[in-house]
Scaffold this active site. Structure first.
Site, short mmCIF file in Angstrom:
data_model
loop_
_atom_site.label_atom_id
_atom_site.label_comp_id
_atom_site.label_asym_id
_atom_site.label_seq_id
_atom_site.Cartn_x
_atom_site.Cartn_y
_atom_site.Cartn_z
N HIS A 106 51.84 34.49 53.44
CA HIS A 106 50.80 33.27 52.87
C HIS A 106 49.57 34.74 52.82
O HIS A 106 48.57 34.14 53.09
CB HIS A 106 51.00 32.62 53.88
CG HIS A 106 51.63 32.00 53.52
ND1 HIS A 106 52.35 30.50 54.79
CD2 HIS A 106 53.19 31.30 52.53
CE1 HIS A 106 53.58 30.04 54.18
NE2 HIS A 106 53.66 30.48 52.88
N SER A 176 57.75 26.12 61.99
CA SER A 176 58.52 24.22 62.09
C SER A 176 58.92 24.06 61.22
O SER A 176 59.97 22.81 60.95
CB SER A 176 57.56 23.72 62.22
OG SER A 176 55.99 23.94 60.60
#
Ligand code: BJW
Length: 236
Positions: A106, A176
């Site tokens: 990212h 998550s």
């Protein structure tokens, strides 16, 4: 030789003092994702986006790696198998802890990207703003943080997929499972025979795909998990 792939998310840096995204006191509580983590948000209000990342970059200089980062560096040094960290994090705590094989899917808070010519420059340590000039193409206002925002293709997918498809062990630490393609990595690895372990105080959205779940904080539990891998007692 089949290796070890470790996917890390914001949770691994939480004990260093870097906020996660989706916790009640996380980054998305005070910022709208559409404003600060999309290319459209940057076009609408570059000054706001630069401020968001400048604050996070300045904060990064005040924190240190925690025992979870150090444990992964030890795994890389002491394991006889290749170890790859695929991190969604844009901090440099894995590198500062001593890991060499780190893929920042990212992006990187300490790098800039020219949205005009595509040039990337690392070593960014000072604040960025919308008046900066690209040192490669000379465009004014085209420099942005080198971050993968929603709707953009994560970096190095061509390197990551073969690692997932050939690894023997897949660890997912502190993520998550909300964001794809990273949330799909466990299925890619398990479908090709990897043994998968999730370490997170809370079950992720994708926890059911793992063979084993460790409920706990990375800084407390990862050193023990690394010991298990190094002793050769992890696999059933
Ligand atoms: C602890 C702990 C402790 C706490 N110890 N643990 C529908 C289906 C599939 C995909 C899509 C879809 N709709 C839209 C999409 C695409 C979209 C997406 O996934 N959206 C979802 C919201 C549905 N994805 C994209 O756009 C991506 N690009 C893309 O898909 O390109 C097309 C493509 C096609 C084919 C192949 C490949 C690609 C790009 C995603 C970019 C994400 N960018 C961000 C922001 C930039 C970076 C930054 O500013 O820092 O990246 S969003 C944000 O979320 C950030 C993170 O890297 C990412 C993941 O968050 P993470 O790390 O999981 O953090 P949290 O806060 O969510 O969780 C922390 C966890 O830690 C929690 O579980 C805690 O319990 C735990 N924890 N303390 C261990 N001490």
């Amino acid at each position: 030789m089949r290796g070890i792939v470790v996917l890390t998310g914001a949770g691994i840096s939480a004990e260093s003092g870097i906020p996660t995204f989706r916790a009640s006191d996380g980054l998305w509580e005070n910022h709208r994702v559409e404003d600060v983590a999309t290319p459209e948000g940057f076009v609408r209000n570059p000054s706001l986006v630069h401020r968001f990342y400048n604050e996070r970059r300045n904060h990064l200089f005040t924190v240190d790696p925690n025992p979870a980062h150090t444990a992964l560096a030890r795994l890389e040094k002491e394991s006889g198998s290749p170890v790859w960290i695929v991190t969604q994090n844009i901090d440099d705590l894995h590198e500062r802890a001593g890991s060499d094989n780190v893929i920042h899917m990212h992006g990187d808070l300490l790098s800039s990207l020219c949205s005009r010519c595509g040039a990337r420059r690392d070593g960014v340590r000072s604040d960025m703003d919308e008046h900066m000039v690209c040192g490669d193409c000379g465009a004014v206002g085209s420099l942005r943080p080198d971050i993968v925002w929603f709707g953009e293709m994560p970096y190095r997918m061509g390197d990551i997929m073969p690692l997932l498809e050939s690894c023997e062990i897949f660890l997912s630490i502190g993520t998550s499972g909300h964001v794809y393609p990273a949330a799909g990595f466990v299925e890619a690895a398990v479908s090709r025979g990897a043994y998968a372990v999730e370490l997170n105080p809370e079950p992720s959205l994708i926890h059911s795909h793992f063979h084993r779940r460790i409920a706990g904080k990375a800084g407390e539990c990862l050193p023990e998990l690394v010991d298990e891998i190094l002793k050769g007692t992890l696999l059933p």
